[in-house]
Design an enzyme around this catalytic site. Structure first.
Site, mmCIF file in Angstrom:
data_model
loop_
_atom_site.group_PDB
_atom_site.id
_atom_site.type_symbol
_atom_site.label_atom_id
_atom_site.label_comp_id
_atom_site.label_asym_id
_atom_site.label_seq_id
_atom_site.Cartn_x
_atom_site.Cartn_y
_atom_site.Cartn_z
ATOM 1 C CD GLU A 1 -4.471 11.987 0.979
ATOM 2 O OE1 GLU A 1 -4.876 13.135 0.764
ATOM 3 O OE2 GLU A 1 -5.137 10.960 0.735
ATOM 4 C CG ASP A 2 -3.351 6.562 3.719
ATOM 5 O OD1 ASP A 2 -4.222 7.430 3.842
ATOM 6 O OD2 ASP A 2 -3.509 5.536 3.043
ATOM 7 C CB CYS A 58 -4.714 7.738 -2.139
ATOM 8 S SG CYS A 58 -6.405 7.596 -1.571
ATOM 9 C CG HIS A 98 -8.670 6.684 4.329
ATOM 10 N ND1 HIS A 98 -7.778 6.130 3.437
ATOM 11 C CD2 HIS A 98 -8.247 6.292 5.565
ATOM 12 C CE1 HIS A 98 -6.866 5.432 4.094
ATOM 13 N NE2 HIS A 98 -7.135 5.509 5.385
ATOM 14 C CG ASP A 108 -2.016 -1.025 1.139
ATOM 15 O OD1 ASP A 108 -2.854 -0.912 0.224
ATOM 16 O OD2 ASP A 108 -2.046 -1.947 1.974
ATOM 17 N NE ARG A 127 -0.990 1.631 4.175
ATOM 18 C CZ ARG A 127 -1.609 2.644 3.586
ATOM 19 N NH1 ARG A 127 -2.915 2.789 3.702
ATOM 20 N NH2 ARG A 127 -0.914 3.546 2.894
#
Length: 403
Positions: A216-217, A397, A312, A211, A236
């Site tokens: 962006e996460d 993202c 999200h 991922d 993650r």
């Protein structure tokens, strides 16, 4: 802002010179060791590589100028091509100046040197181009930008991992992901950012983190402060290391979400000084509390928003430059909660990346929404991200925008 040619020239020359000089020194040292530390080896090998190193500076400079140092794999290719051409040209010039004819036998000999002296040089050059050269180029490109926040328009991006298809899913069923197409789509996304005035910076490649392309996460930007997040899933959490390193390179102040808090950047939507934070399966109450404590002294007001119908917050809504909230009624828990809410006709149309006051980037999967926004006076840049949408991704993202 597009990076000035003066900065590109200086960054390219600094990277090229450093790589060539270090390659020269490293190659000398390797043969010095292999020859049992005989001092005479140093001068002989240095003389042999002299012209090759000069040619390397010129060729690497050209490659850097056209952007070869922006990605590790193009830097390796540039290093290999530079090494081969520079060694052939340098060795050939040394041979001619030594009084030898450049005939078939000599050319055959020159090619043979790639099994020894020149082969070592090429390998070292390629490795250093992809590591030291790329790091110096990127840091030099960003240096003045980091000193002047007014001019800064940088987008952090991260190449898709080799195991992208294994990415986590929560609200959609797994379908086949074409990873080759995903790579092509990612290139198109990066190109769209660059064509619209953004300088892209690659976060370190993480080939085993499925991922990681959803960079962006990993970070939440609040002015010159980068909040390093803490993912809602254990698998993650290592993704933030590379993102934090890049944020530091840009001169950003670092804050962190700490255990037991969890917060992912996809749950954070900034509209002016208001920061909407999704209380989702990935972001918990403690993560929101910690972000509120970080944001308040910086002049931001954090508002918690329930997210139960999607992964999200920003896969349910984003905002136009004028503050209008875009969302799809099937995804937003309570549209009435938001002022200036605009329902869009397609689920893929909820996500836009603001490129400028008049331009937004969005998925080509939402043509009706694009037409709606164009009718409101916006220029819409559409990109195909279908393979990332299969993994609950959207246009926001795939980058972290640093303004």
């Amino acid at each position: 802002m597009t990076v000035s040619w003066g900065r590109r020239l200086a960054s390219s020359f600094l990277a090229a010179l450093t790589v060539a000089v270090v390659t020269h020194a490293a190659s000398m040292f390797l043969f010095f060791v292999s020859q049992q530390y005989q001092a005479a080896t140093l001068s002989q090998v240095s003389e042999f590589y002299f012209f090759a190193t000069l040619f390397s500076v010129v060729l690497l400079f050209v490659f850097a100028l056209v952007g070869a140092f922006r990605r590790w794999y193009t830097a390796i290719i540039a290093g290999v091509v530079t090494g081969i051409i520079a060694c052939l040209a340098g060795s050939g010039l040394t041979t001619v100046l030594g009084g030898f004819a450049l005939d078939a036998a000599t050319i055959s000999f020159l090619w043979g040197t790639f099994l020894s002296l020149n082969g070592v040089y090429v390998i070292v050059l390629a490795i250093l181009a992809a590591t030291i050269g790329r790091a110096i180029y990127n840091r030099a490109i960003a240096f003045r930008t980091a000193q002047n926040p007014i001019e800064r328009r940088i987008a952090l991006v991260r190449m898709p991992a080799g195991n992208l298809a294994d990415g986590q899913l929560t609200h959609v069923e797994r379908t086949t992901v074409d990873t080759e197409l995903a790579d092509t789509q990612w290139d198109g996304y990066v190109s769209a950012l660059e064509k619209n005035g953004w300088t892209t910076r690659e976060v370190g490649f993480a080939d085993t983190m499925a991922d990681s392309v959803f960079v962006e996460d990993t970070l939440v930007l609040l002015g010159d402060t980068a909040v390093v997040t803490r993912a809602g899933t254990e698998s993650r959490r290592a993704e933030t290391d590379g993102a934090e390193e890049t944020a530091r390179d840009l001169g950003l102040h670092i804050e962190r979400i700490m255990s037991p808090g969890t917060l992912e950047g996809g749950d954070v939507l900034k509209v002016g000084s208001t920061v909407y934070v999704g209380r989702s399966s990935r972001t918990n109450a403690e993560g929101i509390r910690q972000l509120r404590a970080i944001a308040a002294p910086l002049g931001y007001h954090v508002v918690a928003v329930p997210v139960t119908r999607a992964l999200h917050l920003k896969t349910t809504m984003t905002a136009l430059p004028d503050g209008t909230i875009l969302g799809h009624p099937d995804l937003v828990d309570d549209p009435a909660f938001f002022p200036h809410f605009l329902a869009v006709p397609e689920r893929e149309g909820v996500a836009v990346v603001v490129l400028s006051e008049n331009t937004v980037l969005m998925s080509s999967s939402a043509p009706a929404t694009a037409a709606l926004l164009e009718d409101r006076g916006y220029t819409v840049v559409s990109v195909d991200i279908s393979e990332f949408e299969k993994l609950e991704g959207c246009v926001t993202c795939l980058s972290v925008r640093v303004r």
